[in-house]
Write a protein that holds these residues in place. Structure first.
Motif, PDB file in Angstrom:
ATOM      1  N   ARG A 128       0.857  -1.189   0.000  1.00  0.00           N
ATOM      2  CA  ARG A 128       0.000   0.000   0.000  1.00  0.00           C
ATOM      3  C   ARG A 128       0.891   1.237   0.000  1.00  0.00           C
ATOM      4  NH1 ARG A 128      -1.747  -1.684   6.145  1.00  0.00           N
ATOM      5  NH2 ARG A 128       0.220  -1.101   7.145  1.00  0.00           N
ATOM      6  N   GLY A 129       0.354   2.309  -0.584  1.00  0.00           N
ATOM      7  CA  GLY A 129       1.106   3.553  -0.617  1.00  0.00           C
ATOM      8  C   GLY A 129       1.926   3.699  -1.885  1.00  0.00           C
ATOM      9  N   ASP A 130       2.642   4.812  -1.971  1.00  0.00           N
ATOM     10  CA  ASP A 130       3.323   5.172  -3.208  1.00  0.00           C
ATOM     11  C   ASP A 130       4.487   4.253  -3.553  1.00  0.00           C
ATOM     12  OD1 ASP A 130       1.519   7.254  -3.398  1.00  0.00           O
ATOM     13  OD2 ASP A 130       2.876   8.731  -2.502  1.00  0.00           O
ATOM     14  N   GLU A 131       5.050   3.554  -2.566  1.00  0.00           N
ATOM     15  CA  GLU A 131       6.174   2.667  -2.855  1.00  0.00           C
ATOM     16  C   GLU A 131       5.757   1.209  -3.001  1.00  0.00           C
ATOM     17  OE1 GLU A 131      10.032   3.193  -1.556  1.00  0.00           O
ATOM     18  OE2 GLU A 131       9.826   5.320  -1.100  1.00  0.00           O
ATOM     19  N   ALA A 132       4.468   0.967  -3.052  1.00  0.00           N
ATOM     20  CA  ALA A 132       3.972  -0.388  -3.343  1.00  0.00           C
ATOM     21  C   ALA A 132       4.031  -0.590  -4.853  1.00  0.00           C
ATOM     22  CB  ALA A 132       2.551  -0.559  -2.826  1.00  0.00           C
ATOM     23  N   THR A 133       5.098  -1.227  -5.317  1.00  0.00           N
ATOM     24  CA  THR A 133       5.331  -1.452  -6.738  1.00  0.00           C
ATOM     25  C   THR A 133       5.928  -2.846  -6.913  1.00  0.00           C
ATOM     26  OG1 THR A 133       7.610  -0.639  -6.683  1.00  0.00           O
ATOM     27  CG2 THR A 133       5.862   1.002  -7.069  1.00  0.00           C
ATOM     28  N   PRO A 134       5.879  -3.393  -8.123  1.00  0.00           N
ATOM     29  CA  PRO A 134       6.549  -4.678  -8.356  1.00  0.00           C
ATOM     30  C   PRO A 134       8.036  -4.637  -8.014  1.00  0.00           C
ATOM     31  CG  PRO A 134       5.034  -4.211 -10.148  1.00  0.00           C
ATOM     32  CD  PRO A 134       5.069  -2.980  -9.295  1.00  0.00           C
ATOM     33  N   GLN A 135       8.667  -3.499  -8.221  1.00  0.00           N
ATOM     34  CA  GLN A 135      10.088  -3.389  -7.884  1.00  0.00           C
ATOM     35  C   GLN A 135      10.308  -3.525  -6.375  1.00  0.00           C
ATOM     36  OE1 GLN A 135       8.421  -1.129  -9.908  1.00  0.00           O
ATOM     37  NE2 GLN A 135       9.183  -2.128 -11.784  1.00  0.00           N
ATOM     38  N   THR A 136       9.410  -2.935  -5.586  1.00  0.00           N
ATOM     39  CA  THR A 136       9.499  -3.082  -4.131  1.00  0.00           C
ATOM     40  C   THR A 136       9.238  -4.525  -3.715  1.00  0.00           C
ATOM     41  OG1 THR A 136       8.894  -0.786  -3.684  1.00  0.00           O
ATOM     42  CG2 THR A 136       8.473  -2.374  -1.929  1.00  0.00           C
ATOM     43  N   PHE A 137       8.241  -5.162  -4.322  1.00  0.00           N
ATOM     44  CA  PHE A 137       7.966  -6.564  -3.997  1.00  0.00           C
ATOM     45  C   PHE A 137       9.214  -7.408  -4.261  1.00  0.00           C
ATOM     46  CE2 PHE A 137       3.483  -5.609  -5.845  1.00  0.00           C
ATOM     47  CZ  PHE A 137       3.183  -4.802  -4.761  1.00  0.00           C
ATOM     48  N   ASP A 138       9.861  -7.162  -5.404  1.00  0.00           N
ATOM     49  CA  ASP A 138      11.064  -7.925  -5.743  1.00  0.00           C
ATOM     50  C   ASP A 138      12.180  -7.690  -4.729  1.00  0.00           C
ATOM     51  OD1 ASP A 138       9.991  -9.113  -8.000  1.00  0.00           O
ATOM     52  OD2 ASP A 138      10.813  -7.634  -9.384  1.00  0.00           O
ATOM     53  N   ARG A 139      12.411  -6.426  -4.378  1.00  0.00           N
ATOM     54  CA  ARG A 139      13.491  -6.125  -3.431  1.00  0.00           C
ATOM     55  C   ARG A 139      13.264  -6.799  -2.088  1.00  0.00           C
ATOM     56  NH1 ARG A 139      15.018   0.057  -2.885  1.00  0.00           N
ATOM     57  NH2 ARG A 139      16.681  -0.905  -1.644  1.00  0.00           N
ATOM     58  N   MET A 140      12.029  -6.735  -1.603  1.00  0.00           N
ATOM     59  CA  MET A 140      11.735  -7.352  -0.310  1.00  0.00           C
ATOM     60  C   MET A 140      11.851  -8.876  -0.388  1.00  0.00           C
ATOM     61  SD  MET A 140       8.723  -5.081   1.470  1.00  0.00           S
ATOM     62  CE  MET A 140       9.051  -5.905   3.039  1.00  0.00           C
ATOM     63  N   ALA A 141      11.387  -9.460  -1.483  1.00  0.00           N
ATOM     64  CA  ALA A 141      11.455 -10.917  -1.618  1.00  0.00           C
ATOM     65  C   ALA A 141      12.901 -11.393  -1.716  1.00  0.00           C
ATOM     66  CB  ALA A 141      10.662 -11.362  -2.836  1.00  0.00           C
ATOM     67  N   GLU A 142      13.711 -10.678  -2.492  1.00  0.00           N
ATOM     68  CA  GLU A 142      15.125 -11.046  -2.612  1.00  0.00           C
ATOM     69  C   GLU A 142      15.822 -10.960  -1.257  1.00  0.00           C
ATOM     70  OE1 GLU A 142      16.536  -8.374  -5.569  1.00  0.00           O
ATOM     71  OE2 GLU A 142      15.412  -9.350  -7.191  1.00  0.00           O
TER      72      GLU A 142
END
Length: 306
Positions: A10-24
């Motif tokens: 949620r919010g402005d930094e909820a992006t696929p790139q953020t999902f990838d960074r957190m998952a990695e």
């Protein structure tokens, strides 16, 4: 003890790139689980107040972006191999339980048996009203939804005659990989949530609690588990609290897991002594940079010393 963190959905930094960074980072630091929260519609509040802010209003960036949990978790299932993926929590009473059961089973399949199913009843009356589900009946709808899901996950023809749903001979496939089903985490610590936990849960998942709250509520949970004919000894408990690093210890109004690394270690040990077997952490502020830094610091400065 197991540890998980909430994905920024949620919010402005909820992006696929953020999902990838957190998952990695989760896989690199051997985090046990990544969790997704759940809202569908952002509406003006007439009756409700959000419990997470002083003014009771939802943060403005959340109103612009709030990803649906199964979209994010299924995306990450194809980009990870080890970390578990869960809902914390899916607001089940504002969903069709047959659809939710199918989504959980399919997530479990595409992730190779890594799904956790966290459920709660929510607080946002306006969201319920807009979706056409009765807010005052959300507890009964949640119970019925869990009963439907667990029956359908058997893969056998299923009959059901409930207050809200009725069907005969229904089958659902694919079945989950995990048998009899992915672990069910029941959120909350109200009397109704404790009863729901005793009846349906594999894990109790209280929110924003202190270690002493867990201590005080465990006898009632154990009594309810016994009433259901279930083993109350060492029943899994997974509190959900904020994890925030700062230069000093937690002050009044801050969670015990906010502070210096040693403060956080001490707090986790108090939760463990209270009976917690797992911790689910919210991260603040919800930015990608802070998320990966927090995950690194937790792995190196906290978990490594527990």
């Amino acid at each position: 003890m197991k540890f998980g963190m909430s994905i920024i959905v949620r919010g402005d930094e909820a992006t696929p790139q953020t999902f990838d960074r957190m998952a990695e980072k989760a896989e690199a630091t051997e985090l046990d689980c990544l969790w997704s929260s759940d809202h569908l519609l952002m509406l003006p509040m007439v009756h409700s107040k959000y419990p997470g802010t002083a003014d009771g209003e939802l943060p403005e960036p959340w109103k612009r972006t709030y990803y649906q949990p199964f979209s994010v978790l299924n995306y990450l299932a194809g980009r990870t191999t080890k970390v578990r993926l869960g809902t914390s929590v899916l607001v089940l009473p504002m969903r069709n339980p047959m659809e939710a059961a199918a989504q959980v089973a399919e997530l479990d399949q595409v992730s190779g048996g890594r799904a956790n199913f966290g459920v709660g009843v929510g607080w946002y009356q306006e969201e319920y009203d807009a979706l056409g589900y009765p807010f005052r009946k959300r507890g009964r709808r949640c119970n019925e939804g869990l009963e439907i899901a667990t029956r359908l996950w058997s893969g056998e023809p299923t009959d059901f005659d409930g207050e809200f749903y009725q069907f005969k001979g229904a089958r659902l496939g694919p079945r989950p990989v995990q048998r009899p089903h992915p672990p069910i985490y029941v959120g909350g610590h109200t009397p109704a949530a404790l009863k729901r936990t005793a009846r349906f849960a594999d894990v109790w998942h209280p929110f924003k609690v202190l270690p002493e709250d867990v201590v005080n509520l465990r006898p009632e949970l154990e009594r309810l588990l016994a009433d259901e004919g279930r083993n109350a000894k060492d029943f899994p408990i997974a509190p959900k609290v904020s994890l925030i690093f700062q230069d000093g210890p937690a002050s009044d109004g801050q969670p015990p897991t906010q502070g210096r690394p040693q403060d956080i270690i001490d707090a986790i040990r108090r939760f463990q002594d209270a009976g917690a077997t797992e911790m689910c952490f919210d991260i603040a502020p919800e930015t990608a940079d802070n998320a990966v830094e927090t995950m690194d610091r937790f792995a190196n400065e906290v978990r490594a010393k527990l």
